[in-house]
Structure formats: structure tokens, C-alpha cells
Design an enzyme around this catalytic site. Structure first.
Site: not given
Ligand code: OXD
Ligand code: MN
Length: 589
Positions: A72, A200, A209, A229, A251, A253, A280, A374
Site C-alpha cells: 500500500r 498491488y 481498505k 480495522h 500491523s 502485532c 481484518d 501475500r
């Protein structure tokens, strides 16, 4: 190809996009397996996709993006509200007229030698009162096939939309992937997204998103609901009762790991289970019972591959074993399979790296997979997927959990005193960078509710909306904060993490059910040491006590960072949050 709908709002908009991009051909995505199969074949012929070993990975394909198009791009992402002020201090802004003009210049004639695909899709189960409909116009088969995994696509969506004008208008053009002309424009007041010069996922799978967080957060503000989120998880006790929680983490975590957690052996033997609803995004609404109910608007996982393995996240790995698209991982040419760092100890010798260069994983010092490579996997593949994951009205949420990576300040877990205090806890959420990532330990980054890059409007108004929702819900979830990453003086983690996090979730559920007391502290309610089950862990009560302690000095130092962050929001920072900050200051004196 004949249009699949008579909806004049849709047809008019599509005509406008056709006039701008001038495609050689137009194809409506009806969602049929026959159509998808022929698109897969076409993509394999052109080299856009590579079929993987179909015995080992049935229905799986491989794709590579350009090396400059792998993540991103927040600096190319804009919120184009009419008033600059309404995008707030945490977003990039362009005026709608400027963004439409620039976007038109870039997208003009960009599909001249290409086919335009029109994807009708639903975020959330098709026809659910919680769901929303979008269209993505794209010139990429890869996008069509990924959207087919991540959302529900096709004729069934058009049948639900009928002739309504309530849909999100998304345009994606690959153009020539020029990074200097790469833009992701969001027009929240027009329900519109334009994305150009990227391929991407995070920039081009517009349902995720762009719609489900940035546009939807603004829709939620207008329509009294919330787009967050957050993962959604169900915890089943031996009596068969299931309680649901949501959790927001920045992110790196462990959000996907928590969403698919496997409880420790002792709990499994007693009959405890964990169910995955989403990994997510949550859309939350207040229902008649005054509770917040959540749906997962997505239908798949767009997960980071490196680090995923049988131990770290068995359920995620199993989800990728069929009908999955892998992007930017390494290839094993011997058996035409995929590999990424920490998948196992057996990297391919005869491989290609994510850039397509010959790569020997046994000898090379280079990484085989890009760190942000991914998998796009159907949620229904997940062994722990909840039987209620597609419940049209969602699942009732007992607790919301915020978390971050904090070496010192935040204890293992604490509970906010009220919804208002919980909003303060979420608004001050922060995470520290690790030595491995930046060379500097303990650089604190504020990421309120993990929404910093995803809130589609002024974040001060977003905090106010959270406060307002708590007033409107007569029985809102309890709000908690967790920190799996506390370290001792030697920098070693004090808590084992992964499946053992279940022990903390158990305490959270017990608090929601009023089954245990807690200790009051300056920052909120802390567990009594005996109430966190450490049986079977290499952990003493003293160590647990350390994990639960609140060090006033480090909290006082943190307050300075919070004040600096809050100052950004000027007079749009709700008074309630200023009050909570003052309470915290007084409590710590
Ligand atoms: C994601 C992200 O890809 O948060 O989910 O960046
Ligand atoms: Mn995310």
C-alpha cells in the site's frame, strides 16, 4: 457483451467510464464458474498467472507484481473531501475537482487495447441488511480473480441492488504502472474510488481498505454504524456457549494469528474452541438489544505469507491449500510449489525468487519471498471458520480489544472503566518499532484504533463518532487493552504469546460475564493475579505480577506523547478525551 442490469444509475456511470478509458472490449463479471475458468485460462496463457502443482495445491495460482508495486502506498493515497478540513490532519487531501481532473488525464484512453471488466460485488453476505454493494471497473484479470475470493461477486449482487443508486463506484486502471502517476483517490461524499498505476492488492482490490474501511467509515458516520480495522473471534466454552470479541492491532502485532488462534492443549481437552469470523475488518451496528453486532464484510483473507507456518498459524496455512492466489512469494521449480521465509526449514534449491530470478534458498543470502508477499485465500477454507461467519445480522460483540507492541508501559491486559475511557484507550493506541525492523527500539507510533491509514474523514470527528455510538448503544461491549510484547531488562519477552493468549481472552470473557473481580489502578482495571490461569506455563506468579504492573514513570513519559498527538486535532478533539487525559494525569500523580 450485454449489460447484466437495467439499473440506469449503474449504466450511466459505466458509460462515463467507458468514454474516459475507451476499452477495446467490455465484460460483465457474472460470477459463474465457467466465466472465471476461462479468465484463469486467459491469465495463464498471457503469463499473468502461473498454475501451481494442482495435486498439491488444487485451484491455486501464482502471480508476481512489479518490484516497485508491492505494498500500500500511503503517500499516494488521498481523501478527496470537498473541504480540506474534513479529511483531517492524518490524511493526505486533494480537492475533488483536482483529483478528478488528474485522474481523468491519467485514465483517459488507458484501456484502449484492453478489456474492461465490470465486477458487481457485495461487502457482507449478499442481501444482508448489514451489507453494501460496490462495483469495481478494472482492466486486470488478476483483480477480477482476487475480488472473486475477497468479496461476493456477480449476478446475485445485481439482483439485490435492483435499481437503487446506493452503490460504491470504483475504477481501477493499471495504466502503465508508472509509480510517479500512481494515485488512490477516495471521494467519500460521492461514494467513489479511483485507483491508477498500481496492481498491488491493497491499492487495487477496492472492496477492502478503500471501500470497507475508508469509504465505509464515512458511511458509518452518516448512518450510525462503524467500520473498523478489527478481527472477529468467537470463543466457545465447554457448555457450547459462544462469546464474540473484536480486536484492533497495528500491523505486525499478530492480528491474523489471534483471529485463528488454537487454544492450549489443556483448554482443548476441556472442550474450549475458537472460531474465526474475520481477520481484518468489522462492520458494527447497534441492534434492538442495544448491543453492537458485527459482520465480516469480506469473504477471504489477504494475508502476509512470510512467517506463516504450521506452528505460528496452522489455520491460515491450511486456508491456502486450495483455490488460493499467491503473490510475490518464491517458487520451487522442482515441484512447482510455493515457499516463503519461515514456512519450513527446507527452502527450494532450484527456485525463483519473488522477482523471478533463479534462486537457491539453501545458499542465497537474498530473501526468496517479498516480506509483504501475500496469499488470497477463501475464508471458507479456514478450519476454524465460524458456523456464524456469514450470519446476515452478524454476531453480538461482548468485548473490544485494542493492542500494540509496548516493551514497557502497557501491562499484559487491562480493562477500561467505561466506554468513554475505552475510546480514550483506543485513541491513544501505540506500537513500538522493533530493533529488527528499524534498528531503533521503542520508537512509539500512535495508531488510534489501528485506523490511522484507513479513516476516511477527520480523526477528531471519528473519536466523537465512537463516543456517540457508546451513548446510543444501551449495552455496548466492554473495552480492553492487551500487550503480548512486554519485555524484561534483558529484552526478553515475558509472555509466551500465540495460543497462550487464550488465557488472557478467557479473563476478558470472565470480566464481561461478571465472573471475576479486578483491581483498580490509575489506568483502569487490572486482573487479580490468581484470575489469569498460568497452569501448564513456564510462568511464576511473580513474573505474572511483573506483567501486570503499571510503572508510573513510563506512563508519565507516555502522557507527553499523547498530548502532542492530541494537539494535532485542535478543537475537533472531543472534550471527553481531554477529560480522560486529565483523569489519567491525576491518577498517576
Ligand atoms: C492489511 C493491512 O493488508 O492492514 O490488512 O495493511
Ligand atoms: Mn489490515
Amino acid at each position: 457483451m450485454k449489460a447484466l442490469t437495467k439499473n440506469s444509475n449503474v449504466l450511466k456511470w459505466i458509460d462515463d467510464v467507458i468514454s474516459m478509458t475507451k476499452p477495446a472490449d467490455v465484460m460483465w463479471i457474472d460470477g459463474s464458474e465457467e466465466q472465471l475458468k476461462s479468465l484463469r485460462e486467459e491469465a495463464c496463457e498471457s503469463g499473468e498467472l502461473r498454475p501451481l502443482n494442482q495435486e498439491k495445491y488444487p485451484g491455486c495460482y501464482y502471480h508476481r507484481t512489479k518490484p516497485n508495486d508491492v505494498a500500500r502506498m500511503e503517500d499516494r493515497t488521498f481523501i478527496c473531501s470537498n473541504e480540506k478540513e474534513n479529511a483531517g490532519p492524518t490524511n493526505n487531501w486533494k480537492s475533488p475537482s483536482e483529483a478528478y481532473k488528474l485522474g481523468t488525464e491519467i485514465l483517459e484512453n488507458s484501456m484502449a487495447n484492453r478489456t474492461m471488466y465490470i465486477i458487481p460485488y457485495s461487502m457482507g453476505p449478499v442481501g444482508s441488511p448489514f451489507s453494501k454493494i460496490g462495483f469495481e471497473i478494472t482492466d486486470s484479470i488478476y483483480v477480477v480473480l482476487n475480488m472473486n475470493i475477497m468479496t461476493r461477486v456477480g449476478q446475485k449482487v445485481l439482483d439485490v441492488l435492483e435499481d437503487s443508486n446506493d452503490f460504491v463506484r470504483g475504477v481501477h486502471g493499471k495504466c502503465n504502472l508508472d509509480e510517479n502517476k500512481r494515485y488512490i483517490f477516495h471521494f467519500p461524499e460521492d461514494n467513489t474510488i479511483w485507483s491508477c498505476n498500481s496492481a498491488y492488492g491493497g491499492n487495487v482490490l477496492l472492496g477492502k481498505k478503500c471501500f470497507a474501511l475508508r469509504i465505509a467509515s464515512y458511511q458509518g458516520l452518516k448512518e450510525n454504524w462503524m467500520a473498523e480495522h478489527m478481527l472477529i473471534l468467537g470463543i466457545e466454552n465447554p457448555k457450547g456457549e459462544v462469546k464474540y470479541v473484536t480486536a484492533a492491532f497495528p500491523s505486525a502485532c499478530g492480528k491474523t494469528n489471534l483471529a485463528m488462534l488454537i487454544p492450549p492443549e489443556g483448554y482443548r481437552a476441556k472442550g474450549y474452541k475458537v472460531w474465526t469470523v474475520g481477520d481484518d475488518i468489522s462492520w458494527l451496528r447497534i441492534r434492538e438489544d442495544g448491543r453492537l453486532w458485527a459482520i465480516n464484510p469480506e469473504a477471504g483473507f489477504f494475508g502476509v505469507a512470510p512467517g506463516t507456518n504450521k506452528k505460528s498459524n496452522f489455520n491460515a496455512l491450511m486456508s491456502t491449500m486450495k483455490d488460493t492466489i499467491f503473490t510475490n512469494v518464491a517458487l520451487n521449480l522442482d515441484d512447482n510449489s510455493v515457499w516463503w521465509e519461515r514456512l519450513d526449514n527446507n527452502p527450494p534449491e532450484n527456485g525463483l525468487d519473488w522477482k523471478g530470478n533463479p534462486w537457491n534458498g539453501k545458499t542465497s543470502k537474498e530473501k526468496g519471498a517479498h516480506p509483504n508477499s501475500r496469499f488470497t485465500a477463501p475464508a471458507k477454507n479456514c478450519p476454524s471458520i465460524s458456523p456464524n461467519w456469514e450470519a446476515p445480522e452478524g454476531v453480538p460483540i461482548s468485548a473490544m480489544i485494542f493492542g500494540g507492541r509496548r516493551a514497557k508501559t502497557a501491562p499484559l491486559v487491562y480493562q477500561s472503566r467505561s466506554w468513554k475511557h475505552g475510546v480514550f484507550v483506543g485513541s491513544t493506541m501505540a506500537s513500538e518499532t522493533t530493533a529488527a525492523a528499524t534498528g531503533k527500539v521503542g520508537v512509539v507510533r500512535r495508531d488510534p484504533m489501528a485506523m490511522l491509514p484507513f479513516c476516511g474523514y477527520h480523526m477528531g470527528d471519528y473519536f466523537a463518532h465512537w463516543l456517540d455510538m457508546g451513548k446510543k448503544a444501551s449495552n455496548p461491549p466492554k473495552i480492553f487493552h492487551v500487550n503480548w510484547f512486554r519485555t524484561n531488562d534483558k529484552g526478553e519477552f515475558l509472555w509466551p504469546g500465540y495460543g497462550e493468549n487464550f488465557r488472557v481472552i478467557e479473563w476478558i470473557i470472565k470480566r464481561c460475564e461478571n465472573e471475576v473481580d479486578a483491581n483498580e489502578s490509575p489506568i483502569g482495571f487490572l486482573p487479580k493475579v490468581d484470575d489469569i490461569n498460568i497452569e501448564g506455563l513456564n510462568m511464576t506468579k511473580e513474573k505474572l505480577n511483573d506483567l501486570l504492573s503499571v510503572d508510573k514513570d513510563s506512563w508519565n513519559a507516555d502522557i507527553e506523547g499523547i498530548e502532542e498527538f492530541f494537539n494535532k486535532f485542535g478543537d475537533r478533539l472531543p472534550n471527553e478525551l481531554k477529560e480522560e487525559l486529565n483523569t489519567l494525569k491525576n491518577n498517576l500523580k
